[in-house]
Design a protein around this motif. Structure first.
Motif, short mmCIF file in Angstrom:
data_model
loop_
_atom_site.label_atom_id
_atom_site.label_comp_id
_atom_site.label_asym_id
_atom_site.label_seq_id
_atom_site.Cartn_x
_atom_site.Cartn_y
_atom_site.Cartn_z
N PRO A 51 0.95 -1.39 0.04
CA PRO A 51 -0.12 -0.05 -0.02
C PRO A 51 0.59 1.24 0.06
O PRO A 51 0.34 2.19 -0.76
CB PRO A 51 -0.90 -0.06 1.23
N GLN A 381 -3.86 -4.32 3.13
CA GLN A 381 -5.36 -3.96 2.84
C GLN A 381 -5.31 -5.37 2.28
O GLN A 381 -4.67 -6.08 2.21
CB GLN A 381 -5.36 -2.75 1.74
N SER A 384 -3.15 -7.76 0.28
CA SER A 384 -1.55 -7.67 0.74
C SER A 384 -0.94 -9.13 1.07
O SER A 384 -1.54 -10.00 1.66
CB SER A 384 -1.51 -6.68 1.79
#
Length: 652
Positions: A51, A381, A384
């Motif tokens: 991210p 997130q 991931s």
């Protein structure tokens, strides 16, 4: 999430490179964006799709997955700053945040290092030097000694003089890595070897210090800030007593009711320690207080960087500490410290299995659904990858309230609605801590968590089994993300499947029968969040992850034939002797072999040590016998891989 602001912000930077990863990189980038400063991320091969890489204005690859080949490569980090025109480097915490080498390299390149001076890093970055330095400044310390340059015999003599039990810890680094508790002289040699090995691996320096162990310590730290104009301020204290393996688990600000005279001594001593090195920037001065004698305060170390737990200070002061770092680094002046208001509590969510001794967990995050109404600083997130290369912390959940009791209740509720599927987590354990009567009463010491161990493995609830069975009945169609991204949709869509019985296998090889599906309307719309705290998802291996109220289980559907076979095998195993294989409890790297090939060992003897996510774990002999090693130092092993065989006359 509460938005925090510092006053009179004028950072004077156009571009800042963030020399870190995970949640701290995302948190720094968030402030840079708010201030209109261009952000540059760096990443390793393992983090190419992380991210923080997507959230920065620009991202630069700096090397391979191992930290030593990427995030700890000073030349690569400074080179990335030069190529992107960054005027400053923010190191976050961990990695190079306390590196004299990075500070020097920045100075040589005309880049601002967002941290203290080289002098402060040199003095406070080494626990032994810091200890000697603050003593001369009148700051109280725990009795102990620096083991650097001493022989094993000299260390043993000094240890006897201080008295057992002792705490062995690396001089360099922090975060509790490498710390060992030594109960008596017989355990000293093994503790020194383990601490040196971890220190050399994590910090590149195997120097150690030994201190008297305070039996019921509370770990209190003070957030300090200094500017180039000679001002040093304290922004209150944080309670960091709830720890496991010397790693903080839950932190809060202010502390849980220490006497006001003690608080005043803490703040005064912290400012005194920071002033002694003309400190500039954000720092944390850490202390121990004896729970049974709260009037005694002992300095243990100073962390010359931002701390993981800085959000609780932000929430009770209203300050953005990253923005304050930028202002100070650009030569700005500090304002007087604001009053502390309310209470904030932070829980660290780790990818680990508390029921398996807190072993790290790796894998792909199938679903991450953070709670509403509280601050969440997350490293992940949905989608991931959690690898074994870095620290296992994947998120921080921070709750704020006018008082401590309400803050703990809000944190517990937030954790209840936090959903992480795809890796094991400690969320259910964090909820247990929030409700523990000693925690609620503020009767804390750093050994509290140990009194709750070992943790029993909890069976999946009927609702969890039903949700898993519903997904299993759908078969391959269950791989459609639209079916399982929200549990409410899973329940309604999949409950229409034929109501055949489903058997599910747990990670402990236990076979459970799921209840028949029931309830739900096929025409109901999918909710924004999982209904009733239930969520389920299918991983690439065909296993079903299901969560409810902070608890998570990984279940594998099995056929009737396989179920019968396992029952027969389990019956046979109950009458057989223990198997000869010693198996890896987690994926990782072999960092030590403690026995020689063909040696005779007793049950429980350490055979090898495996390191993953900066933690070291021994693998022991399952019974008495003769060892045959199957791996060597440097080998990568999988979870449950056989690493040694211990043979007896019966199993040869």
């Amino acid at each position: 999430m509460t938005t925090t602001h510092s006053t009179t912000e004028d950072p004077s930077f156009d571009t800042v490179l963030v020399a870190n990863r995970g949640e701290i990189a995302r948190r720094i980038i968030r402030t840079l964006r708010r201030l209109g400063i261009r952000s540059v991320a760096v990443y390793s091969d393992a983090d190419a799709d992380a991210p923080h890489v997507h959230e920065a204005d620009e991202a630069v690859r700096i090397g391979a997955a191992p930290a030593a080949e990427s995030y700890l490569d000073i030349d690569a980090v400074v080179g990335a700053a030069r190529r992107t025109g960054a005027q400053a480097i923010h190191p976050g915490y961990g990695f190079l945040s306390e590196s004299v080498g990075l500070a020097d390299a920045c100075a040589e390149s005309g880049i601002v290092f967002i941290g203290p001076s080289t002098h402060a890093l040199q003095v406070m970055g080494d626990k032994a030097k810091a200890r000697d330095h603050v003593v001369r400044s009148g700051v109280p310390v725990v009795p102990g000694f620096d083991a650097r340059g001493l022989s094993e015999a000299e260390i043993a003599d000094e240890a006897e003089a201080v008295g057992f039990p002792l705490l062995v810890k690396p001089s360099a680094g922090g975060g509790g890595k490498g710390m060992e508790i030594v109960a008596d002289a017989s355990a000293l040699g093994a503790a020194l070897a383990s601490a040196r090995r971890v220190a050399a691996s994590a910090f590149g320096d195997d120097a150690l210090i030994l201190e008297r162990l305070i039996r019921r310590p509370r770990h209190i730290e003070v957030q300090v800030f200094g500017d180039v104009h000679g001002t040093v301020i304290a922004l209150g204290e944080r309670e960091c007593t709830l720890q496991r393996r010397h790693q903080k688990v839950i932190e809060e600000a202010p502390s849980a009711g220490i006497p006001e005279p003690t608080r005043e001594r803490l703040l005064e001593a912290a400012v005194q320690a920071a002033r002694s090195v003309s400190y500039v920037g954000a720092g944390t001065v850490e202390f121990l207080i004896d729970s049974d004698r709260p009037d005694e305060v002992f300095f243990i170390e100073m962390n010359t960087r931002l701390q993981v737990e800085h959000p609780v200070t932000e929430e009770v002061t209203g300050l953005d500490l990253v923005a304050l770092q930028l202002r100070v680094a650009a030569g700005g002046r500090l304002d007087p410290p604001p009053a502390v208001r309310g209470h904030a509590v932070e829980a660290r969510v780790y990818a680990e299995s508390p029921e398996r001794g807190f072993l790290p967990s790796t894998g792909r995050i199938l679903l991450f659904a953070p709670p509403d109404g509280v601050r969440v600083d997350a490293a992940v997130q949905t989608g991931s990858e959690v690898t074994g290369f870095y620290d296992p912390m994947i998120a921080k959940v921070i709750a704020v309230a006018p008082d401590r009791a309400t803050a703990l209740k809000r944190l517990d509720e937030a954790l209840r609605t936090t959903i992480v599927l795809g890796v094991d987590t400690n969320i259910a354990f964090l909820r247990r801590l929030c409700r523990d009567e000693r925690v609620v009463a503020g009767d804390l010491d750093t050994g509290l968590i140990e009194t709750l161990l070992p943790l029993p493995a909890e069976e999946p609830t009927p609702a969890m089994l039903t949700a898993a069975a519903a997904l299993a009945r759908e078969g391959e169609q269950g791989r459609d993300a639209a079916l399982f991204r929200h549990a409410g949709a899973v329940w309604r869509d999949l409950s229409r499947a034929a109501p055949r019985s489903v058997s599910l296998l747990t990670d402990r090889d236990e076979v459970l029968d799921a209840p028949s599906p029931h309830g739900g309307s096929p025409s109901s719309p999918a909710p924004e969040r999982p209904a009733d705290g239930i969520a389920a998802a299918l991983d690439d291996d065909g296993a079903i992850w299901v969560g409810e109220d902070g608890r998570t289980a990984r279940l594998r559907p099995i056929s009737r034939r396989d179920r019968m076979r396992r029952r027969l095998a389990a019956r046979d195993e109950r009458t057989a002797s223990a198997g000869p294989e010693a198996r890896a409890p987690m994926p990782g790297s072999v960092v030590a072999v403690h026995v020689t090939e063909g040696a005779s060992v007793a049950a429980g003897t350490p055979l090898i040590s495996i390191e993953a996510m900066k933690m070291e774990h021994p693998v022991t002999a399952p019974h008495d016998g003769v060892v045959r090693l199957l791996v060597g130092v440097g080998d990568q092993v999988r979870r449950d891989q056989a690493v040694a065989r211990v043979t007896t006359e019966e199993n040869r």
